[in-house]
Design an enzyme around this catalytic site. Structure first.
Site, mmCIF file in Angstrom:
data_model
loop_
_atom_site.group_PDB
_atom_site.id
_atom_site.type_symbol
_atom_site.label_atom_id
_atom_site.label_comp_id
_atom_site.label_asym_id
_atom_site.label_seq_id
_atom_site.Cartn_x
_atom_site.Cartn_y
_atom_site.Cartn_z
ATOM 1 N N SER A 279 0.843 -1.204 0.000
ATOM 2 C CA SER A 279 0.000 0.000 0.000
ATOM 3 C C SER A 279 0.877 1.253 0.000
ATOM 4 O O SER A 279 2.052 1.198 0.394
ATOM 5 C CB SER A 279 -0.916 -0.004 1.218
ATOM 6 O OG SER A 279 -0.181 -0.232 2.390
ATOM 7 N N HIS B 187 3.673 -0.945 3.874
ATOM 8 C CA HIS B 187 2.926 0.302 3.665
ATOM 9 C C HIS B 187 3.978 1.390 3.410
ATOM 10 O O HIS B 187 4.819 1.659 4.279
ATOM 11 C CB HIS B 187 2.114 0.629 4.921
ATOM 12 C CG HIS B 187 1.275 1.862 4.809
ATOM 13 N ND1 HIS B 187 0.125 1.929 4.056
ATOM 14 C CD2 HIS B 187 1.411 3.095 5.370
ATOM 15 C CE1 HIS B 187 -0.413 3.134 4.153
ATOM 16 N NE2 HIS B 187 0.348 3.868 4.935
ATOM 17 N N GLY C 180 -4.729 11.147 16.336
ATOM 18 C CA GLY C 180 -4.224 12.397 15.761
ATOM 19 C C GLY C 180 -3.270 13.084 16.720
ATOM 20 O O GLY C 180 -3.271 12.794 17.920
ATOM 21 N N ASP C 181 -2.444 13.955 16.166
ATOM 22 C CA ASP C 181 -1.500 14.713 16.993
ATOM 23 C C ASP C 181 -2.185 15.962 17.537
ATOM 24 O O ASP C 181 -3.141 16.454 16.943
ATOM 25 C CB ASP C 181 -0.281 15.106 16.160
ATOM 26 C CG ASP C 181 0.660 13.926 15.991
ATOM 27 O OD1 ASP C 181 0.808 13.147 16.951
ATOM 28 O OD2 ASP C 181 1.231 13.786 14.888
ATOM 29 N N LYS D 275 -7.020 -1.259 21.630
ATOM 30 C CA LYS D 275 -7.435 -0.769 20.300
ATOM 31 C C LYS D 275 -7.811 -1.948 19.386
ATOM 32 O O LYS D 275 -8.803 -1.884 18.654
ATOM 33 C CB LYS D 275 -6.275 0.053 19.707
ATOM 34 C CG LYS D 275 -6.530 0.670 18.369
ATOM 35 C CD LYS D 275 -5.702 1.935 18.147
ATOM 36 C CE LYS D 275 -4.210 1.756 18.121
ATOM 37 N NZ LYS D 275 -3.500 3.022 17.880
ATOM 38 N N PHE E 138 11.330 14.604 10.879
ATOM 39 C CA PHE E 138 10.272 13.620 11.130
ATOM 40 C C PHE E 138 10.608 12.724 12.315
ATOM 41 O O PHE E 138 9.777 12.481 13.178
ATOM 42 C CB PHE E 138 10.088 12.703 9.921
ATOM 43 C CG PHE E 138 9.338 13.323 8.794
ATOM 44 C CD1 PHE E 138 8.719 14.547 8.922
ATOM 45 C CD2 PHE E 138 9.233 12.658 7.584
ATOM 46 C CE1 PHE E 138 8.025 15.115 7.880
ATOM 47 C CE2 PHE E 138 8.543 13.212 6.528
ATOM 48 C CZ PHE E 138 7.942 14.441 6.675
ATOM 49 N N GLU F 126 0.827 5.573 0.882
ATOM 50 C CA GLU F 126 0.118 6.629 1.610
ATOM 51 C C GLU F 126 0.385 7.999 0.993
ATOM 52 O O GLU F 126 1.528 8.351 0.710
ATOM 53 C CB GLU F 126 0.584 6.609 3.074
ATOM 54 C CG GLU F 126 -0.069 7.690 3.911
ATOM 55 C CD GLU F 126 0.292 7.574 5.388
ATOM 56 O OE1 GLU F 126 0.189 6.476 5.960
ATOM 57 O OE2 GLU F 126 0.697 8.612 5.948
HETATM 58 P P1 FAD Z 1 -3.613 6.247 20.308
HETATM 59 O O1 FAD Z 1 -3.609 4.810 19.938
HETATM 60 O O2 FAD Z 1 -4.831 6.793 20.951
HETATM 61 O O3 FAD Z 1 -2.362 6.508 21.255
HETATM 62 C C1 FAD Z 1 -1.972 7.833 21.568
HETATM 63 C C2 FAD Z 1 -1.245 7.874 22.914
HETATM 64 O O4 FAD Z 1 -2.197 7.633 23.963
HETATM 65 C C3 FAD Z 1 -0.175 6.800 23.077
HETATM 66 O O5 FAD Z 1 0.871 7.364 23.820
HETATM 67 C C4 FAD Z 1 -0.873 5.703 23.888
HETATM 68 O O6 FAD Z 1 0.051 4.946 24.647
HETATM 69 C C5 FAD Z 1 -1.800 6.534 24.758
HETATM 70 N N1 FAD Z 1 -3.053 5.841 25.125
HETATM 71 C C6 FAD Z 1 -3.861 5.137 24.299
HETATM 72 N N2 FAD Z 1 -4.942 4.689 24.977
HETATM 73 C C7 FAD Z 1 -4.807 5.120 26.257
HETATM 74 C C8 FAD Z 1 -5.593 4.991 27.452
HETATM 75 N N3 FAD Z 1 -6.736 4.312 27.448
HETATM 76 N N4 FAD Z 1 -5.143 5.585 28.582
HETATM 77 C C9 FAD Z 1 -3.973 6.296 28.595
HETATM 78 N N5 FAD Z 1 -3.185 6.437 27.509
HETATM 79 C C10 FAD Z 1 -3.597 5.875 26.353
HETATM 80 N N6 FAD Z 1 -2.013 11.821 12.156
HETATM 81 C C11 FAD Z 1 -2.903 12.644 11.543
HETATM 82 O O7 FAD Z 1 -3.204 13.728 12.053
HETATM 83 N N7 FAD Z 1 -3.473 12.286 10.334
HETATM 84 C C12 FAD Z 1 -3.197 11.105 9.721
HETATM 85 O O8 FAD Z 1 -3.722 10.815 8.653
HETATM 86 C C13 FAD Z 1 -2.255 10.212 10.354
HETATM 87 N N8 FAD Z 1 -1.936 9.019 9.790
HETATM 88 C C14 FAD Z 1 -1.101 8.155 10.462
HETATM 89 C C15 FAD Z 1 -0.834 6.900 9.901
HETATM 90 C C16 FAD Z 1 0.001 5.989 10.548
HETATM 91 C C17 FAD Z 1 0.246 4.640 9.948
HETATM 92 C C18 FAD Z 1 0.611 6.355 11.792
HETATM 93 C C19 FAD Z 1 1.538 5.395 12.496
HETATM 94 C C20 FAD Z 1 0.363 7.609 12.351
HETATM 95 C C21 FAD Z 1 -0.496 8.513 11.704
HETATM 96 N N9 FAD Z 1 -0.795 9.764 12.234
HETATM 97 C C22 FAD Z 1 -1.683 10.617 11.608
HETATM 98 C C23 FAD Z 1 -0.155 10.213 13.484
HETATM 99 C C24 FAD Z 1 -0.976 9.846 14.734
HETATM 100 O O9 FAD Z 1 -2.207 10.538 14.722
HETATM 101 C C25 FAD Z 1 -0.152 10.225 15.971
HETATM 102 O O10 FAD Z 1 0.961 9.383 16.077
HETATM 103 C C26 FAD Z 1 -0.898 10.343 17.272
HETATM 104 O O11 FAD Z 1 -0.023 10.986 18.219
HETATM 105 C C27 FAD Z 1 -1.326 9.032 17.905
HETATM 106 O O12 FAD Z 1 -2.327 8.447 17.210
HETATM 107 P P2 FAD Z 1 -2.809 6.947 17.568
HETATM 108 O O13 FAD Z 1 -3.953 6.654 16.707
HETATM 109 O O14 FAD Z 1 -1.664 6.015 17.546
HETATM 110 O O15 FAD Z 1 -3.295 7.188 19.079
#
Ligand code: FAD
Length: 287
Positions: free
Chosen positions: A15, A268, A108-109, A167, A218, A17
């Site tokens: 894939s 990917h 998301g960040d 998750k 990055f 991106e």
């Molecule tokens: P989560 O899985 O929610 O984790 C975030 C943080 O919270 C981690 O530190 C985790 O340990 C902690 N956490 C999770 N659950 C809990 C809980 N229940 N209690 C306490 N702590 C918890 N960003 C964008 O804005 N747009 C995009 O399109 C995008 N695409 C991406 C694609 C890929 C393949 C990757 C790897 C990242 C992408 N990102 C994108 C970046 C991503 O949004 C960030 O890395 C963000 O900081 C974390 O997202 P996550 O979905 O991993 O979050």
């Protein structure tokens, strides 16, 4: 096609991106890049979701175009940033209307200028909550993000992994990793996830280096490390664009070969909308 179904068929899943450009001209250029990519038969193309503003609307439009006009399976990224549930539901409705059935559910960040992520009222604090919400609709195949070297906000790697388990249990049918340059980090991470009962495919995310300053920026943000030998090689040629690209392509090709030889379910590619380097790597993997 639901991407999880593709993983149950033989052969690695490839894939690419892309992110939605901000201008009409940029979008047209992106479409022509992806049309060329279609010749290489990738399994799917994914479209990122911006931190805010117009690119969010464009994400759905671009994913729809890839699926319905270009004819490649599409995956739309979706984040929790700034959205309450009703807005997320609107995006889901739009994706369903255009036939996009694959979503990468992300937290998301934090928006630019914010130190930490703050969920909006009636929104989601973690990707697992978004995953559960999307899963309850029963209409989408859901993927999630994971971090072989740990998520940068969470120094506790065990807790980070246990959140990943949550998750997956919430409905993520496959995982895509953050970029990394050292395969040992991926293999060790997969072993740790498997030990905790994560059985879904964990797809390595690979980015061939094409610009040294950019990759330094990055990696400082996403927590990935650049191995010393790669950094040495890049530093020797850092002002020579072609030599940097050749080094990046060679490194990524070797990485991908080893990953696939040792059982990774696919690759990917992070293209940064410049598909040349990833095309070369992908092509050489198939020849
Ligand atoms: P989560 O899985 O929610 O984790 C975030 C943080 O919270 C981690 O530190 C985790 O340990 C902690 N956490 C999770 N659950 C809990 C809980 N229940 N209690 C306490 N702590 C918890 N960003 C964008 O804005 N747009 C995009 O399109 C995008 N695409 C991406 C694609 C890929 C393949 C990757 C790897 C990242 C992408 N990102 C994108 C970046 C991503 O949004 C960030 O890395 C963000 O900081 C974390 O997202 P996550 O979905 O991993 O979050």
């Amino acid at each position: 096609m639901r991407i999880v179904d593709r993983f149950s068929k033989p052969g690695p899943v490839f894939s690419f991106e892309f992110f939605p450009p901000k201008t009409e001209a940029g979008i047209e250029k992106l479409y022509s890049t992806i049309e060329h990519l279609a010749e290489l038969n990738p399994d799917f193309v994914s479209v990122t979701y911006g931190a805010g503003g117009s690119s969010r609307d464009t994400s759905v439009e671009v994913a729809s175009h890839i699926k319905n006009k270009i004819g490649i399976e599409a995956m739309a990224h979706l984040t929790c940033v700034g959205h309450e549930r009703g807005e997320i539901q609107d995006v889901l409705n739009r994706l369903e209307d255009v036939g996009v059935e694959n979503i990468l559910a992300l937290r998301g960040d934090p928006p630019k200028g914010d130190d930490s992520f703050i969920a909006v009222e009636n929104g989601f604090a973690y990707a697992s909550e978004l995953t559960e919400f999307v899963n309850q609709t029963g209409k989408f195949c859901i993927g999630g993000a994971c971090y072989p070297e740990g998520h940068p906000e969470n120094p506790d790697k065990e807790a980070d992994l246990s959140h990943l388990v949550t998750k997956v249990n919430a409905g993520a049918g496959f995982l895509v990793t953050q970029l990394f340059f050292d395969n040992a980090a991926y293999f060790a991470f997969v072993d740790r996830a498997r030990a905790l009962g994560v059985t879904v495919p964990i797809v390595p995310g690979i980015m061939p280096v094409t610009n040294v300053s950019q990759v330094e920026r990055f990696t400082s943000m996403c927590g990935a490390t650049i191995p010393e030998d790669l950094l040495l090689r890049l530093n020797r040629v850092r002002e020579d664009d072609q030599a940097v690209m050749a080094t990046g392509i060679e490194w990524a090709t070797r990485q991908c070969r080893e990953l696939l030889d040792k059982g990774a379910p696919g690759i990917h590619f992070y293209t940064l909308n410049k598909s040349l380097a990833t095309r070369v790597v992908y092509w050489s993997l198939q020849h």
